[in-house]
Design an enzyme around this catalytic site. Structure first.
Site, short mmCIF file in Angstrom:
data_model
loop_
_atom_site.label_atom_id
_atom_site.label_comp_id
_atom_site.label_asym_id
_atom_site.label_seq_id
_atom_site.Cartn_x
_atom_site.Cartn_y
_atom_site.Cartn_z
N GLU A 81 1.37 -1.73 13.34
CA GLU A 81 1.45 -3.20 13.36
C GLU A 81 1.89 -3.73 14.72
O GLU A 81 2.07 -4.94 14.87
CB GLU A 81 2.38 -3.68 12.26
CG GLU A 81 1.82 -3.41 10.87
CD GLU A 81 2.81 -3.66 9.75
OE1 GLU A 81 2.36 -3.86 8.61
OE2 GLU A 81 4.04 -3.64 10.01
N TRP A 115 0.83 -1.21 0.00
CA TRP A 115 0.00 0.00 0.00
C TRP A 115 0.87 1.26 0.00
O TRP A 115 0.38 2.35 -0.23
CB TRP A 115 -0.97 0.00 1.18
CG TRP A 115 -0.36 0.15 2.54
CD1 TRP A 115 0.37 -0.78 3.21
CD2 TRP A 115 -0.45 1.29 3.41
NE1 TRP A 115 0.75 -0.30 4.44
CE2 TRP A 115 0.26 0.96 4.59
CE3 TRP A 115 -1.06 2.54 3.33
CZ2 TRP A 115 0.39 1.84 5.67
CZ3 TRP A 115 -0.94 3.41 4.40
CH2 TRP A 115 -0.22 3.07 5.55
N ASP A 116 2.16 1.09 0.25
CA ASP A 116 3.10 2.21 0.22
C ASP A 116 3.00 2.99 -1.10
O ASP A 116 3.14 4.22 -1.12
CB ASP A 116 4.54 1.71 0.35
CG ASP A 116 4.76 0.80 1.55
OD1 ASP A 116 3.78 0.27 2.09
OD2 ASP A 116 5.92 0.61 1.93
N LYS A 169 4.02 1.86 16.17
CA LYS A 169 5.11 1.68 15.21
C LYS A 169 5.19 2.84 14.23
O LYS A 169 6.28 3.29 13.87
CB LYS A 169 4.90 0.36 14.45
CG LYS A 169 5.99 0.02 13.46
CD LYS A 169 5.66 -1.28 12.73
CE LYS A 169 6.75 -1.64 11.73
NZ LYS A 169 6.40 -2.84 10.94
#
Length: 768
Positions: free
Chosen positions: A490, A359-360, A602
């Site tokens: 995450e 998805w980056d 994160k």
């Protein structure tokens, strides 16, 4: 390892001094690519010390069977591995039959390597004393051609320093390679032919299972004292290796060099039976031009790229080096010429993460490519997702979804999901929303609506169907909820009602409904085609509206913030500043159980939503959420600092914004995460570009016009960038006192600066 061994320079990455401890890290940092292939900066000559050999061909992969403790329904059958391709750069060097090997040399001095980002070449030079006491000076220049993207070139030059000797070059090809990243140590390649013809050699091989056919090729020329020698090489062949031997008696002080041209022809672009013929055609062009002319063409090609994509920073060499390194690597990885390709998290620099599509691309990379290239490049990235729509529907069907619901994969090469960690594969479903947002973002920036009726609306319908089915009605809350998910953070798995995911689901449905009406009104033929294909009914869309209108969002009255997910406040809310430094990074020091029970984040999660939908909330809401969540954020994802930099700049907290910028721009150069030897963080590099253009420059598109609220870090004198906005090129220069605009072309342009309208005339500098 010394994190700061890379020298500060505005246009080059420079290492001085040979250090065995930094070899693998430098192999990542000095990597080369041209969009079609790439390679780590491995030594051409033999090296018996620790090394990570890696050459990669865009789009060529192997479906490595998933390895898990136990199987789960819906699990991907394989993890797509970017393949370490046959090695064409190798050149064994012997001096009086003694191998040149820096790991075994009695001394190595004057070692220097440089990656010249301005001109697109890599150079390494050193002096060495071999075990037989012969001293040599070596200089090697290498590049991967942008003009002939199947070709790479090497100039390997040796000068004897203290005596005459016999010098032997053995340029070779080797398909007996293995992957660093492998689940079962499968054989990924099958070599079918090893051939030699004069000064040329070829290895034909195909990937197992996926059957990508390749021809790895080379041609070498020997030069002595500046003159080309017409000598026939000796030949050595093995099952997966072919080498040519050139031996020449050389006097002290006389240079001898080998020009080696090599690369790959692939069945993606050539007929299977004509790969050797295609290789010969590439080599013929290379030899006609020669190394020096090819290098000059390389410099011109990179000059053209930099003309549009460069960001200049005056007053901060490390910041300047950082942003150019990021821009350089993005252009080495993807140039937009093939819509079947995409941008892997490691690009051509390593194998971690499978090197596939995440998805980056939609969340971070598309803005960079939209603004620095022709809009067709970004359109190709969206076309990639449309081409994989049927696979996305198939992926959803495997998980029990019906009626054309589409779940795009977390990791893919060909549209199939191939990520094999359950908490990601099944639960990190927010990826669907990033793809829908990219469609919206592309139209907002380019003004090109044609993608939506042609392709995008079908993608949106599949995504909306997924969100409708993934939500369920909670009688206790009298709301629709989304259970069992993993958000961008995450370090939280299997949570209920991740706010970012729920908000994306609501927005995706509403945006899809808007586009359905817009296409119906303006593109009736496309609308009828899409409705016929998808069998969408008004009864179905009415049900979507119910879910979107009544979506549940966890909220804390006490703190006045949306909660990252249900139960977040049940955690022991100890901020990062109270973490022992010896516990960092927690993903390497703590058990997974301890991480999951902690409040530590994160990467941007709630704040990722504020980044996407900044205009949905007042500024004071951003400030409140930033102040609440950033103190719990450990930034152990490469995608985290850039979002926080943009938002800190928005809040006019420039010291904090600058610190985040420096971290994202020099993440790999300074090896913040102690893992650069595994490869670079390519996709987050686009976030670095955003942190200057959207963060410091304050670029937004508001009411169909560019808008800027520029700010500048206190230690910068100025910075500048260019934007291609709807085929109009605008250069923006920001100083401590004013902002300058230079509009290229012939058309006027209306923008907003700090909320006020400003009319720009072409080819006229305007200061405001």
């Amino acid at each position: 390892m010394n994190q700061e061994y890379i020298k500060a320079d505005v246009w080059s990455i420079i290492e001085e001094g040979y250090d065995q401890e930094t070899v693998k890290s430098s192999e990542s940092l000095f990597s080369l690519g041209n969009g079609a292939m790439g390679q780590r900066a491995n030594f051409e000559e033999r090296y018996t010390g620790p090394t990570f050999q890696g050459s990669y061909i865009a789009g060529v992969y192997y479906p490595d069977k998933t390895r898990v403790g136990w199987w789960k329904n819906g699990y991907p059958e394989y993890f797509a591995k970017v393949l370490n391709a046959p090695n064409w750069i190798g050149i064994d060097v012997l001096i009086n039959n003694e191998p040149l090997d820096l790991f075994t040399c009695s001394s190595v001095t004057d070692f220097r390597r440089e990656l010249n980002m301005k001109e697109g070449w890599y150079k390494r030079k050193f002096k060495a004393t071999l075990p037989n006491s012969i001293k040599v000076q070596v200089e090697i220049t290498r590049f991967l051609s942008l003009d002939l993207n199947e070709l790479g070139a090497i100039d390997y030059n040796i000068t004897l320093l203290d005596q005459d000797a016999e010098v032997t070059f053995i340029p070779y090809l080797d398909s007996g390679i293995t992957n660093e990243d492998s689940n079962w140590d499968d054989k990924f390649w099958n070599t079918t032919a090893v051939d030699s013809k004069g000064s040329r050699a070829y290895i034909e091989a195909h990937t197992m299972k996926t059957n990508f056919k390749t021809c790895t090729f080379m041609h070498a020329e020997l030069y002595h004292a500046g003159k080309k020698l017409n000598v026939a090489p000796g030949l050595s062949k093995k099952d997966t290796w072919v080498g040519h031997t050139y031996t020449q008696k050389v006097k002290q002080g006389e240079p001898i060099s080998l020009h080696k041209f090599g690369g790959y022809t692939v069945s993606r672009y050539h007929k299977t039976g004509s790969l050797v013929e295609a290789a010969d055609s590439v080599l013929d062009q290379a030899l006609e031009l020669g190394f020096d002319v090819l290098l000059e063409k390389q410099k011109k090609a990179w000059a053209s790229i930099w003309q549009m994509s460069d960001i200049t920073i005056d007053g901060d060499i490390k910041a300047q080096q950082g942003i150019r390194f990021n821009i350089f690597q993005l252009n080495q990885t993807y140039l937009g010429t093939d819509s079947r390709l995409n941008i892997g998290p490691k690009g051509f620099t390593g194998e971690k993460y499978g090197g596939s599509t995440y998805w980056d691309t939609e969340a971070y990379c598309i803005p960079f490519y939209m603004a620095t290239k022709d809009q067709k490049v970004a359109r190709n990235l969206l076309k990639y997702r449309y081409a994989h729509l049927e696979k996305a529907i198939e992926n959803a069907r495997k998980l029990g979804f019906k009626n054309g619901a589409a779940l795009y994969p977390m990791v893919t090469m060909n549209g199939e999901e191939c990520h094999n960690e359950w908490e990601i594969t099944f639960e990190e479903i927010h990826r669907n929303g990033a793809i829908a947002f990219a469609i919206f973002n592309y139209y907002r920036f380019t003004g090109d609506y044609s993608y939506i009726p042609e392709m995008g609306l079908e993608v949106l319908i599949g995504i909306a169907r997924f969100w409708y089915q993934r939500a369920n009605y909670s009688e206790a809350k009298n709301k629709y909820v989304i259970l069992g998910v993993t958000g961008p953070n995450e370090y939280e798995n299997n949570v209920n009602n991740n706010w970012y995911t729920n908000y994306l689901a609501k927005w995706c449905i509403e945006y899809t409904l808007e586009q359905l009406q817009k296409v119906k009104d303006g593109y009736p033929d496309d609308y009828q085609r899409i409705i016929g294909h998808t069998q969408l009914t008004s009864n179905e869309t009415d049900k979507w509206k119910g879910v979107a209108k009544n979506m549940y969002f966890p909220y804390s009255e006490k703190y006045g913030v949306y909660l990252q997910q249900d139960g977040f406040l049940d955690k022991e809310l100890i901020t990062v500043e109270h973490l022992d430094k010896l516990d960092r990074p927690i993903n390497q020091k703590w058990s997974w159980d301890r991480i999951l029970r902690s409040p530590y984040i994160k990467q941007a999660d709630v704040l990722q939503c504020f980044y996407f939908f900044e205009d949905h909330f007042p500024l004071e809401d951003l400030q409140k959420h930033f102040d609440f969540y950033e103190p719990f954020t450990v930034h152990e994802s490469s995608l985290s600092p850039c979002v926080h930099s943009i938002q800190a700049a928005k809040l006019d907290r420039m010291d904090q914004a600058y610190r985040f910028y420096l971290r994202t721009s020099r993440l790999d150069l300074d090896d913040y995460n102690k893992e650069v030897e595994e490869g670079l963080h390519i996709t987050s590099m686009a976030g670095t570009w955003m942190s200057i253009v959207e963060g410091f420059g304050g670029l937004r598109v508001i009411d169909d016009k560019l808008s800027f609220t520029p700010r500048i870090p206190k230690n910068w004198k100025s910075y500048s960038f260019k934007i291609n906005f709807r085929n109009r090129i605008l250069k923006v220069t920001v100083t401590a006192t004013d902002t300058l605009f230079n509009l290229e072309g012939r058309e006027q342009m209306s923008i907003r600066l700090n909320g006020k309208r400003l009319e720009l005339n072409p080819n006229e500098e305007i200061s405001a």
